[in-house]
Design an enzyme around this catalytic site. Structure first.
Site, PDB file in Angstrom:
ATOM      1  N   ARG A   1       0.852  -1.196   0.000  1.00 13.37           N
ATOM      2  CA  ARG A   1       0.000   0.000   0.000  1.00 13.37           C
ATOM      3  C   ARG A   1       0.883   1.240   0.000  1.00 13.37           C
ATOM      4  NH1 ARG A   1      -1.823   2.691   5.038  1.00 13.37           N
ATOM      5  NH2 ARG A   1      -3.411   4.262   4.543  1.00 13.37           N
TER       6      ARG A   1
ATOM      7  N   ARG B   1     -10.039  19.309   9.086  1.00 15.83           N
ATOM      8  CA  ARG B   1      -9.102  19.672  10.145  1.00 15.83           C
ATOM      9  C   ARG B   1      -9.405  21.074  10.663  1.00 15.83           C
ATOM     10  NH1 ARG B   1      -4.968  16.020  10.267  1.00 15.83           N
ATOM     11  NH2 ARG B   1      -4.684  14.737   8.391  1.00 15.83           N
TER      12      ARG B   1
ATOM     13  N   LYS C   1     -13.035   2.584   0.804  1.00 17.29           N
ATOM     14  CA  LYS C   1     -12.744   2.462   2.227  1.00 17.29           C
ATOM     15  C   LYS C   1     -14.011   2.816   3.019  1.00 17.29           C
ATOM     16  CE  LYS C   1      -8.789   4.158   3.633  1.00 17.29           C
ATOM     17  NZ  LYS C   1      -7.690   5.151   3.815  1.00 17.29           N
TER      18      LYS C   1
ATOM     19  N   THR D   1      -6.182  -1.420   9.748  1.00 20.64           N
ATOM     20  CA  THR D   1      -5.971  -0.433  10.821  1.00 20.64           C
ATOM     21  C   THR D   1      -5.779  -1.052  12.197  1.00 20.64           C
ATOM     22  OG1 THR D   1      -7.527   0.989   9.592  1.00 20.64           O
ATOM     23  CG2 THR D   1      -6.626   1.833  11.646  1.00 20.64           C
TER      24      THR D   1
END
Length: 497
Positions: free
Chosen positions: A48, A89, A236, A294
């Site tokens: 990845r 963010r 995802k 993850t």
């Protein structure tokens, strides 16, 4: 690596001896050709490339090194380019950070002035006006939890249900609202074009919310495709909104990643394990590969050994029948990248040797579709449960037949023979598949002879063992799978392999 039979690799590649695949993330700790080689030999089947970090020149160097490995071992390796996506963010603070008091108030606004303990800029105008009273804002991976009290076009006034230290540009999650932002940022578009031009086999989209996000990405991939190379798309799943539209997203995707990082932030922690199982099951039913990702061996970022809980986590994903399990920071930035891959390889192998694994991985009833290819793939399973079979050999141009066979989770390994190196690379993420790029076949006799020869050459049988051969006539026509044959390997093929 050429699209023909090859026996000239400088190193011999031995089949992994396991069916689940390992996807390792490339980063500062593993970008060198020497370390990539170690990771491959330790068990990595695919790599990845995380577009959230590093420069294009760094990624190009890693991709070149991976392709060199592929040539050295004469074995296809998948490369997945993971786009950053529209990550939200906060802005900056006067002192670089501030403390939000528990039960205190905090405002997010559109003023670019550095923030303090009472406010900060939120440089995402699309969020203002869509949030409603009672909805949550989660900051810094959920460590800070704000509840919206009032919201208008210029500010979001919140109470801090959970306070804490907040610093510059920490991530913001909005679990209770669908954010009206495009699936691909300008950076993503540039990264996607780069990845396709570099020959990435898979493109992963982050923060997918709706099926239309995948349709948009597919158009962009096609627009940048060169020489007929169209990368596969992986969605995802890390937003609650995506969970509610899972079937539509799976339909428009080539594969799915259960991205448990942000998913675990936006949902309650106890909701993630059953959701992981349901996503894996949905992908199995659809015949699409699924990756569990993850924090699988998180402690191995700093420690040479994982915790028992982490080992159980990896094992559960393997028992669930996931096509691949992924390492993130463990292999990208940790102190023990090679050991992390080796540990995952060891865990997966131990699970698959468990007497109960075969039964567990087939608990899901995958009913075949009313198609000839599905019927034949299902028949492969029946045959392998009746007759001792050393391997299922699949001739495929697009990889579709291999996916249908893998969906059944058969006992014997699957040898995938394809004239397309691109198909062979994609299949590197498919459960139970060992892909070989080889010249196409032109007749039934050639198919049988090549199937036997390649099975012996790659260690999927010995003289006297039987194999199931699956193909389509006319040969080389995608989607034409209509032929199943059981053959016995003989000493003649052993001498001519």
């Amino acid at each position: 690596m050429t699209q023909r039979d090859t026996n000239t690799a400088s190193q011999k590649f031995d089949p992994r001896g396991r069916k689940v695949k390992i996807l390792a993330t490339v980063g500062p700790a593993s970008r060198s050709p020497e370390m990539l080689r170690k990771l491959f030999k330790a068990g990595a089947d695919a790599f990845r490339v995380n577009m959230s970090h590093g420069e294009h020149s760094d990624h190009a160097g890693a991709i070149k090194a991976i392709r060199a490995l592929e040539k050295e071992f004469a074995h296809p390796i998948a490369i997945l380019a993971d786009l950053q996506g529209p990550k939200l963010r906060v802005g900056t603070f006067k002192d670089g950070k501030a403390v939000i008091r528990h039960s205190g108030h905090f405002t997010l606004d559109r003023d670019p002035t550095p923030g303090d303990e009472t406010r900060v800029c939120l440089p995402h105008p699309e969020l203002f006006g869509i949030l409603q009273r009672g909805q949550r804002l989660l900051i810094n991976d959920g460590k800070i939890k704000l509840i919206v009290k009032e919201a208008d076009e210029n500010r979001i006034f919140c109470s801090a249900e959970v306070g804490g230290v907040i610093s510059d540009r920490k991530g913001v999650n909005v679990p209770d609202a669908e954010v009206p932002i495009p699936a691909l940022t300008e950076k993503d578009r540039k990264d996607l074009a780069f990845a396709v031009e570099q020959g990435a086999d898979w493109i992963a989209l982050s923060f997918v919310q709706r099926p239309e996000d995948m349709a948009e990405a597919r158009k962009l991939v096609a627009a940048h495709a060169a020489g007929g190379h169209v990368a596969a798309l992986c969605a995802k799943i890390e937003k609650p909104q995506a969970v509610g539209r899972l079937d539509g997203i799976i339909e428009l995707s080539d594969g799915i990643m259960v991205a448990r990082g942000d998913l675990g932030v936006e949902l309650e922690p106890h909701e993630v394990p059953p959701l992981q199982k349901s996503i894996v099951a949905a992908c199995r039913n659809a015949g699409k590969p699924v990756i569990v990702a993850t924090q699988m061996l998180e402690s191995m970022i700093e420690s040479p050994m994982p915790t028992r809980a982490e080992v159980s986590d990896v094992a559960n994903a393997v028992y669930d029948g996931a096509d691949a399990v992924m390492l993130s920071a463990e292999s990208a930035a940790g102190d023990w990248p090679e050991e992390s891959v080796a540990m995952m390889h060891s865990i997966a192998g131990q699970v698959e040797r468990d007497a109960g694994y075969k039964e567990r991985v087939r608990l899901l009833d995958t009913t075949p579709d009313a198609t000839t290819s599905d019927a034949l793939a299902h028949s492969c399973m029946t045959i392998t449960e009746t007759v001792p079979i050393s391997a299922i050999t699949v001739f495929t141009a697009s990889g579709s037949t291999a996916r249908r066979v893998a969906r059944e989770r058969p006992g014997p390994p699957m040898l995938v023979l394809t004239p397309s190196i691109r198909t062979a690379r994609r299949v590197a993420l498919l459960w139970g598949a060992h892909a070989v790029a080889t010249k196409d076949i032109g007749s039934f006799e050639e198919m049988i002879a090549k199937g036997k020869r390649m099975a012996l050459r790659h260690g999927f049988g010995e003289a006297g063992s039987k194999q199931v051969v699956l193909a389509g006539v006319p040969f080389g026509t995608p989607g034409a799978t209509n032929l199943l044959h059981v053959v016995t390997l003989s000493g003649d093929e052993l001498q001519n392999r």
